[in-house]
Enzyme design. Structure first.
Site, PDB file in Angstrom:
ATOM      1  N   SER A 191     -80.893  17.570  82.941  1.00 23.74           N
ATOM      2  CA  SER A 191     -81.501  18.546  83.861  1.00 23.74           C
ATOM      3  C   SER A 191     -81.032  19.968  83.606  1.00 23.74           C
ATOM      4  O   SER A 191     -81.015  20.788  84.530  1.00 23.74           O
ATOM      5  CB  SER A 191     -81.229  18.166  85.324  1.00 23.74           C
ATOM      6  OG  SER A 191     -81.695  16.868  85.576  1.00 23.74           O
ATOM      7  N   ARG A 192     -80.635  20.245  82.406  1.00 18.59           N
ATOM      8  CA  ARG A 192     -80.177  21.592  82.020  1.00 18.59           C
ATOM      9  C   ARG A 192     -78.933  22.040  82.785  1.00 18.59           C
ATOM     10  O   ARG A 192     -78.602  23.219  82.841  1.00 18.59           O
ATOM     11  CB  ARG A 192     -81.297  22.638  82.172  1.00 18.59           C
ATOM     12  CG  ARG A 192     -82.520  22.346  81.299  1.00 18.59           C
ATOM     13  CD  ARG A 192     -82.109  22.330  79.831  1.00 18.59           C
ATOM     14  NE  ARG A 192     -83.221  22.061  78.903  1.00 18.59           N
ATOM     15  CZ  ARG A 192     -83.435  20.894  78.286  1.00 18.59           C
ATOM     16  NH1 ARG A 192     -82.640  19.848  78.511  1.00 18.59           N
ATOM     17  NH2 ARG A 192     -84.421  20.757  77.430  1.00 18.59           N
ATOM     18  N   LEU A 193     -78.228  21.083  83.390  1.00 16.69           N
ATOM     19  CA  LEU A 193     -76.969  21.413  84.090  1.00 16.69           C
ATOM     20  C   LEU A 193     -75.817  21.229  83.106  1.00 16.69           C
ATOM     21  O   LEU A 193     -74.914  20.408  83.298  1.00 16.69           O
ATOM     22  CB  LEU A 193     -76.806  20.523  85.335  1.00 16.69           C
ATOM     23  CG  LEU A 193     -77.887  20.710  86.386  1.00 16.69           C
ATOM     24  CD1 LEU A 193     -77.638  19.780  87.583  1.00 16.69           C
ATOM     25  CD2 LEU A 193     -77.925  22.159  86.883  1.00 16.69           C
TER      26      LEU A 193
END
Ligand SMILES: Cc1cc2nc3c(=O)[nH]c(=O)nc-3n(C[C@H](O)[C@H](O)[C@H](O)COP(=O)(O)O)c2cc1C
Length: 214
Positions: A191-193
């Site tokens: 999630s692009r975290l």
């Protein structure tokens, strides 16, 4: 936008990076990741992007090969009269970026640049294959040349003149070392975290470690 390109994306999920994982200094941390990258048999594991800038602020970047690192910095070798060499003369600061895609990792090293000693440049030059030594000796790196034939002619002439003789390191060829000031370790996450941990050198010589938003 071209959707064929815009639609390309990947989920990163192979590892995590937390405060507890981090070494006290970035060179030790790099050493950990370096060993993992080497053990993973990555292709061109020592290829890194080298960004430089002229005094007026125009940046340029290209790939060079890491040839060693320790607490003094990260070393590579090149032609001192090349475009990068001229930019480093004007502005001895640089940024190095490694992208180890199979490990979903990026490392960014920003620092100040010094030439390696003549002895270090000599040692590395003499360790190179003869063909690479000759290539370095005849190529006016980053200058305009008239043709491929001209270059090959220079090489052949050089080989004919030298045979199996010892090849002296040209004075314009040698190493640079990037002494790190800021180093960031990036680990891809879902999630692009992503995890981003950044070291900054303090006035007292210690390293401050912070987490950055992805
Ligand atoms: C995988 C790879 C490794 C390279 N390694 C070096 C290197 O170690 N030293 C070097 O001078 N150029 C190396 N080059 C060539 C540079 O990318 C660049 O073309 C050259 O140094 C001239 O750059 P400049 O005109 O910005 O000075 C490499 C290129 C690639 C693709």
């Amino acid at each position: 936008m071209n959707n064929d390109i815009a639609g390309i994306r990947k989920t990163y999920a192979s590892a995590t990076l937390s405060e507890a994982d981090m070494a006290a200094d970035p060179v030790s941390q790099f050493d950990k990741w370096w060993k993992e990258a080497v053990n993973a048999n990555l292709l061109e594991v020592n290829a890194m992007t080298l960004a430089t800038a002229s005094a007026d602020g125009f940046p340029s970047a290209r790939i060079v090969l890491l040839k060693g690192f320790d607490t003094a910095g990260f070393a590579f070798f090149t032609n001192y009269e090349s475009f990068k060499g001229r930019q480093l003369e004007e502005n001895p600061r640089a940024c190095l970026v490694f992208f180890w895609k199979e490990l979903e990792r990026q490392v960014r090293i920003t620092g100040v640049v010094q030439k390696t000693t003549g002895a270090e440049s000599e040692e590395y030059f003499q360790s190179r294959p003869k063909g690479s030594q000759a290539g370095a000796a005849v190529s006016p790196q980053s200058r305009v040349i008239e043709s491929r034939e001209w270059l090959e002619h220079q090489y052949t002439e050089f080989e004919n003149a030298h045979g199996d003789d010892h090849i002296n390191r040209p004075g314009y060829w040698g190493g640079y070392r990037v002494a790190p000031v800021v180093v960031e370790f990036w680990q891809g996450r879902p999630s692009r975290l992503h995890d981003r941990m950044q070291y900054t050198l303090q006035d007292d010589g210690n390293w401050e470690l912070v987490r950055l938003a992805p």
